[in-house]
Motif scaffolding. Sequence first.
Motif, short mmCIF file in Angstrom:
data_model
loop_
_atom_site.label_atom_id
_atom_site.label_comp_id
_atom_site.label_asym_id
_atom_site.label_seq_id
_atom_site.Cartn_x
_atom_site.Cartn_y
_atom_site.Cartn_z
N GLU A 202 0.71 47.38 -27.08
CA GLU A 202 0.15 48.57 -26.58
C GLU A 202 -0.15 48.63 -25.17
OE1 GLU A 202 -2.80 51.80 -28.72
OE2 GLU A 202 -3.39 49.71 -28.96
N SER A 203 -0.46 47.45 -24.53
CA SER A 203 -0.70 47.28 -23.10
C SER A 203 0.62 46.93 -22.37
CB SER A 203 -1.87 46.35 -22.93
OG SER A 203 -1.46 44.89 -23.50
N TYR A 204 1.61 46.78 -22.88
CA TYR A 204 2.82 46.74 -22.44
C TYR A 204 3.32 45.28 -21.96
CZ TYR A 204 2.74 51.71 -22.14
OH TYR A 204 2.83 53.19 -22.66
N LYS A 205 2.26 44.35 -22.73
CA LYS A 205 2.93 42.85 -22.66
C LYS A 205 3.94 42.57 -23.39
CE LYS A 205 -0.26 39.83 -21.73
NZ LYS A 205 -1.20 38.72 -22.00
N SER A 206 4.63 41.52 -23.28
CA SER A 206 5.83 41.27 -24.04
C SER A 206 5.60 39.95 -24.77
CB SER A 206 7.04 41.19 -23.09
OG SER A 206 8.29 40.98 -23.95
N ASP B 152 9.50 33.12 -42.79
CA ASP B 152 8.50 33.37 -42.22
C ASP B 152 8.54 33.80 -40.73
OD1 ASP B 152 6.55 32.15 -44.19
OD2 ASP B 152 7.13 30.11 -43.66
N ALA B 153 7.71 34.83 -40.33
CA ALA B 153 7.89 35.60 -39.23
C ALA B 153 6.63 35.18 -38.18
CB ALA B 153 7.78 36.91 -39.26
N TYR B 154 6.86 34.82 -37.05
CA TYR B 154 5.81 34.43 -36.11
C TYR B 154 5.88 35.11 -34.89
CZ TYR B 154 5.89 30.24 -38.95
OH TYR B 154 5.98 29.59 -40.16
N VAL B 155 4.78 35.36 -33.96
CA VAL B 155 4.70 36.10 -32.84
C VAL B 155 4.04 35.34 -31.74
CG1 VAL B 155 2.60 37.41 -33.29
CG2 VAL B 155 4.33 38.50 -31.57
N SER B 156 4.38 35.31 -30.53
CA SER B 156 3.80 34.33 -29.58
C SER B 156 2.57 34.91 -29.05
CB SER B 156 4.86 34.14 -28.33
OG SER B 156 5.14 35.56 -27.69
N TYR B 157 1.43 35.15 -29.85
CA TYR B 157 0.26 35.70 -29.49
C TYR B 157 -0.72 34.42 -29.88
CZ TYR B 157 -4.03 38.76 -29.47
OH TYR B 157 -5.10 39.26 -29.34
N ALA B 158 -1.32 34.04 -28.66
CA ALA B 158 -2.42 32.97 -28.84
C ALA B 158 -1.79 31.74 -29.49
CB ALA B 158 -3.48 33.31 -29.90
N GLY B 159 -0.56 31.51 -28.97
CA GLY B 159 0.22 30.32 -29.75
C GLY B 159 1.34 30.97 -30.38
N ILE C 40 9.48 44.37 -36.98
CA ILE C 40 8.48 45.62 -37.05
C ILE C 40 7.24 44.82 -37.50
CG2 ILE C 40 8.21 47.12 -38.94
CD1 ILE C 40 11.23 47.72 -39.20
N LYS C 41 7.14 43.90 -38.14
CA LYS C 41 5.75 43.33 -38.17
C LYS C 41 5.09 42.98 -37.26
CE LYS C 41 6.14 41.46 -43.01
NZ LYS C 41 5.01 41.35 -43.73
N ALA C 42 5.97 42.19 -36.27
CA ALA C 42 5.45 41.90 -34.93
C ALA C 42 4.83 43.07 -34.32
CB ALA C 42 6.55 41.04 -34.21
N GLU C 43 5.80 44.10 -34.06
CA GLU C 43 5.06 45.33 -33.37
C GLU C 43 3.76 45.78 -34.12
OE1 GLU C 43 7.61 48.90 -33.33
OE2 GLU C 43 7.92 48.46 -31.45
N ALA C 44 3.81 45.72 -35.46
CA ALA C 44 2.50 46.48 -35.94
C ALA C 44 1.44 45.56 -35.73
CB ALA C 44 2.70 46.54 -37.47
N PHE C 45 1.57 44.22 -35.56
CA PHE C 45 0.45 43.46 -35.41
C PHE C 45 -0.14 43.32 -34.05
CE2 PHE C 45 -0.76 39.15 -33.54
CZ PHE C 45 -1.81 38.88 -34.46
N LEU C 46 0.86 43.58 -33.11
CA LEU C 46 0.35 43.73 -31.50
C LEU C 46 -0.48 45.12 -31.48
CD1 LEU C 46 3.52 41.89 -29.94
CD2 LEU C 46 1.12 40.97 -30.10
N TYR C 47 0.09 46.15 -32.15
CA TYR C 47 -0.69 47.48 -31.87
C TYR C 47 -1.93 47.38 -32.46
CZ TYR C 47 2.81 49.90 -29.35
OH TYR C 47 3.69 50.40 -28.19
N ASN C 48 -2.10 46.64 -33.50
CA ASN C 48 -3.54 46.59 -33.94
C ASN C 48 -4.55 45.67 -33.17
OD1 ASN C 48 -2.92 48.50 -35.97
ND2 ASN C 48 -1.74 46.90 -37.19
N LYS C 49 -4.04 44.93 -32.25
CA LYS C 49 -4.96 43.83 -31.46
C LYS C 49 -5.75 44.65 -30.40
CE LYS C 49 -4.38 40.66 -33.57
NZ LYS C 49 -5.16 40.02 -34.51
#
Length: 58
Positions: free
Chosen positions: A12-16, A27-34, A49-58
């Motif tokens: 949401e803050s435009y960080k990639s 298994d899926a992973y996103v580079s957020y805090a490791g 889609i899961k990664a995008e949803a996860f990041l928009y909920n942070k």
Amino acid sequence: MSATIIGRVKSESYKSYEVKWDSASKDAYVSYAGWTSLGKAYSAGEAMIKAEAFLYNK
């Protein structure tokens, strides 16, 4: 873990952030805090889609 990077998503803050998906274990992973686990994703598209949803909920 033989997950490979399948793409990037923006928060949401435009960080990639990179997204990894292991096609064998689903298994899926996103580079957020490791590398944060997103749980199971049954396709690379679902992992993105899961990664995008996860990041928009942070």
